[in-house]
Design an enzyme around this catalytic site. Structure first.
Site, PDB file in Angstrom:
ATOM      1  CG  HIS A 108      -1.793   1.149   1.414  1.00  0.00           C
ATOM      2  ND1 HIS A 108      -2.428   1.761   0.360  1.00  0.00           N
ATOM      3  CD2 HIS A 108      -2.161   1.827   2.516  1.00  0.00           C
ATOM      4  CE1 HIS A 108      -3.154   2.769   0.816  1.00  0.00           C
ATOM      5  NE2 HIS A 108      -3.003   2.840   2.124  1.00  0.00           N
ATOM      6  CD  GLU A 195      -8.632   1.668   3.052  1.00  0.00           C
ATOM      7  OE1 GLU A 195      -8.343   0.579   2.546  1.00  0.00           O
ATOM      8  OE2 GLU A 195      -7.808   2.335   3.701  1.00  0.00           O
TER       9      GLU A 195
HETATM   10  P1  NDP Z   1      -1.334  -6.869   9.958  1.00  0.00           P
HETATM   11  O1  NDP Z   1      -1.561  -5.968  11.108  1.00  0.00           O
HETATM   12  O2  NDP Z   1      -2.300  -7.952   9.664  1.00  0.00           O
HETATM   13  O3  NDP Z   1       0.094  -7.570  10.061  1.00  0.00           O
HETATM   14  C1  NDP Z   1       1.253  -6.895  10.466  1.00  0.00           C
HETATM   15  C2  NDP Z   1       2.204  -7.904  11.089  1.00  0.00           C
HETATM   16  O4  NDP Z   1       3.423  -7.242  11.463  1.00  0.00           O
HETATM   17  C3  NDP Z   1       1.645  -8.536  12.330  1.00  0.00           C
HETATM   18  O5  NDP Z   1       1.848  -9.925  12.267  1.00  0.00           O
HETATM   19  C4  NDP Z   1       2.478  -7.895  13.424  1.00  0.00           C
HETATM   20  O6  NDP Z   1       2.617  -8.699  14.586  1.00  0.00           O
HETATM   21  C5  NDP Z   1       3.804  -7.729  12.733  1.00  0.00           C
HETATM   22  N1  NDP Z   1       4.689  -6.804  13.418  1.00  0.00           N
HETATM   23  C6  NDP Z   1       4.357  -5.781  14.249  1.00  0.00           C
HETATM   24  N2  NDP Z   1       5.460  -5.161  14.678  1.00  0.00           N
HETATM   25  C7  NDP Z   1       6.508  -5.776  14.114  1.00  0.00           C
HETATM   26  C8  NDP Z   1       7.920  -5.580  14.177  1.00  0.00           C
HETATM   27  N3  NDP Z   1       8.456  -4.618  14.915  1.00  0.00           N
HETATM   28  N4  NDP Z   1       8.699  -6.417  13.455  1.00  0.00           N
HETATM   29  C9  NDP Z   1       8.189  -7.409  12.720  1.00  0.00           C
HETATM   30  N5  NDP Z   1       6.847  -7.640  12.619  1.00  0.00           N
HETATM   31  C10 NDP Z   1       6.021  -6.832  13.318  1.00  0.00           C
HETATM   32  O7  NDP Z   1      -1.123  -5.916   8.662  1.00  0.00           O
HETATM   33  P2  NDP Z   1      -1.797  -6.067   7.222  1.00  0.00           P
HETATM   34  O8  NDP Z   1      -1.365  -7.338   6.608  1.00  0.00           O
HETATM   35  O9  NDP Z   1      -3.227  -5.714   7.300  1.00  0.00           O
HETATM   36  O10 NDP Z   1      -1.091  -4.847   6.449  1.00  0.00           O
HETATM   37  C11 NDP Z   1       0.235  -4.924   5.964  1.00  0.00           C
HETATM   38  C12 NDP Z   1       0.348  -3.999   4.756  1.00  0.00           C
HETATM   39  O11 NDP Z   1      -0.467  -4.508   3.699  1.00  0.00           O
HETATM   40  C13 NDP Z   1      -0.146  -2.580   5.015  1.00  0.00           C
HETATM   41  O12 NDP Z   1       0.659  -1.696   4.263  1.00  0.00           O
HETATM   42  C14 NDP Z   1      -1.564  -2.588   4.450  1.00  0.00           C
HETATM   43  O13 NDP Z   1      -2.036  -1.319   4.028  1.00  0.00           O
HETATM   44  C15 NDP Z   1      -1.362  -3.504   3.253  1.00  0.00           C
HETATM   45  N6  NDP Z   1      -2.570  -4.142   2.761  1.00  0.00           N
HETATM   46  C16 NDP Z   1      -3.338  -4.868   3.628  1.00  0.00           C
HETATM   47  C17 NDP Z   1      -4.454  -5.521   3.199  1.00  0.00           C
HETATM   48  C18 NDP Z   1      -5.175  -6.468   4.094  1.00  0.00           C
HETATM   49  O14 NDP Z   1      -5.850  -7.302   3.577  1.00  0.00           O
HETATM   50  N7  NDP Z   1      -5.089  -6.415   5.406  1.00  0.00           N
HETATM   51  C19 NDP Z   1      -4.923  -5.379   1.785  1.00  0.00           C
HETATM   52  C20 NDP Z   1      -3.975  -4.716   0.925  1.00  0.00           C
HETATM   53  C21 NDP Z   1      -2.866  -4.083   1.429  1.00  0.00           C
HETATM   54  P3  NDP Z   1       1.578  -8.464  15.820  1.00  0.00           P
HETATM   55  O15 NDP Z   1       0.226  -8.814  15.287  1.00  0.00           O
HETATM   56  O16 NDP Z   1       2.083  -9.389  16.857  1.00  0.00           O
HETATM   57  O17 NDP Z   1       1.685  -7.010  16.196  1.00  0.00           O
HETATM   58 MG    MG Z   2      -7.758  -1.497   0.074  1.00  0.00          MG
END
Ligand code: NDP
Ligand code: MG
Length: 339
Positions: A108, A195
């Protein structure tokens, strides 16, 4: 508009390159597993070490590391952290460890477009943004399909960043359904608008308002739930399959007449004006500033709205009714023990 498919990509550009998936959440688990099954070399970064998501990635057979180590070990670094955490983690853990000539990816465009992350000039910056939730990206791939992906290139010192983005998009399954080239600006602005106005904000407000009107008029909450929420999926399935005409072909003539004559009274010129206002707040950075400051303040508004949302009567009725529909629990897209 040009749409690319598997046949247009050269997967060799990624062969021999290690991909670090930073964050094993909704998108992260889907990218990591799809890419690995497509034959690419993948490592995962998670936090904290040995935490819940760390274990989920290990249980799926991935090598898991701390972010700094994964960035050092990889050639392609895909940032799949929550948008609001990316800038801090980039500054503290990614930038000090990233090798010149690496490819830095995003799903994103928010942080690049609004200048929260500014990569060095010797870093290639690209986007592969699947147009669907992470669990669907994984599920469609497992079914032999894929979720369409947007790709974009922001910085290209190596000269082949678009090829890398294309190959990556095919690895997550996007080449099976279509890859569209865009810019970070266009993706960010249209994604936020979609969204806010239609997919999440518009839909939930419409569903809740319809539910409230029926319940306030004395109808049973169960009836209101089925009518305004449950049936939405059945209608959306028809829209997804064949567009608005396909849905109107399937519904009764009575429903179709009501659709044509009453729909525009719900979404009026005033509603469209508000949509234009929402779009301009995205374009002029006001929404970004509000969201960035909200996260810096520890999300007081988001947390309050989550609590208020969870207390809405539609959630209690829905929980109860879904409990009676055993098939909904089968083959769930979200299984919190694994993804
Ligand atoms: P999530 O919140 O689902 O996942 C993020 C992950 O990163 C979690 O597993 C989290 O762990 C982990 N995390 C947090 N802090 C750290 C750290 N310091 N080091 C390593 N890992 C860490 O995010 P999304 O998948 O929703 O979003 C990710 C990207 O994708 C964003 O840019 C979003 O805009 C984009 N996106 C998302 C969509 C979706 O379907 N959700 C659709 C299209 C794009 P914990 O949960 O333990 O904090
Ligand atoms: Mg979207």
């Amino acid at each position: 508009m040009k749409i690319y498919y598997d046949k247009d990509a050269n997967l060799d550009v990624i062969k021999g390159k290690k991909i670090a998936i930073i964050g094993y959440g909704s998108q992260g688990h889907a990218h990591a597993n799809n890419l690995k099954e497509s034959g690419f070399e993948v490592i995962v970064a998670e936090y904290p070490q040995g935490g819940e998501n760390w274990s989920k990635a290990e249980n799926a057979g991935h090598t898991v590391m701390m972010t700094a180590d994964a960035v050092q070990a990889a050639d392609i670094i895909m940032t799949l952290l929550p948008d609001e955490m990316q800038a801090d983690i980039y500054r503290e853990q990614i930038a000090p460890n990233i090798k010149p000539g690496s490819y830095l990816g995003f799903a994103h465009g928010f942080n690049i477009h609004y200048n929260q992350i500014v990569a060095a000039e010797n870093i290639n910056v690209f986007m592969v943004a699947p147009k669907g939730p992470g669990h669907t990206v994984r599920n469609e791939y497992l079914q032999g399909g894929g979720v369409p992906c947007l790709i974009a290139v922001e910085k290209d010192p190596s000269g082949d960043t678009k090829d890398v983005a294309m190959a990556y998009a095919c690895g997550v399954g996007g080449g099976r359904s279509g890859i569209i080239e865009t810019s970070f600006q266009e993706e960010t602005e249209t994604d936020l608008f979609g969204e806010q106005a239609v997919l999440c904000g518009g839909t939930t407000a419409l569903v809740q308002a319809g539910f409230e009107v029926l319940v306030e008029a004395g109808y049973a909450p169960e009836m209101a739930y089925f009518e305004c929420l449950h049936e939405l999926k059945l209608i959306v399935d028809l829209l997804y399959e064949g567009g608005i005409a396909n849905m109107r072909y399937s519904i009764s003539n009575t429903a179709e007449f009501g659709d044509f004559t009453r729909g525009p009274r719900i979404i009026t010129e005033e509603t469209k004006d508000e949509m234009r206002q929402i779009l301009s707040e995205i374009q002029n950075g006001e929404f970004a500033r509000e969201w960035i400051l909200e996260t810096k303040a520890n999300k007081p508004v988001l947390n309050a709205l989550r609590r208020i949302g969870a207390e809405h009567p539609i959630e209690e009725v829905g929980d109860r009714l879904r409990g009676m529909m055993s098939w909904i629990g089968k083959n769930k897209l979200v299984d919190k023990s694994k993804n």
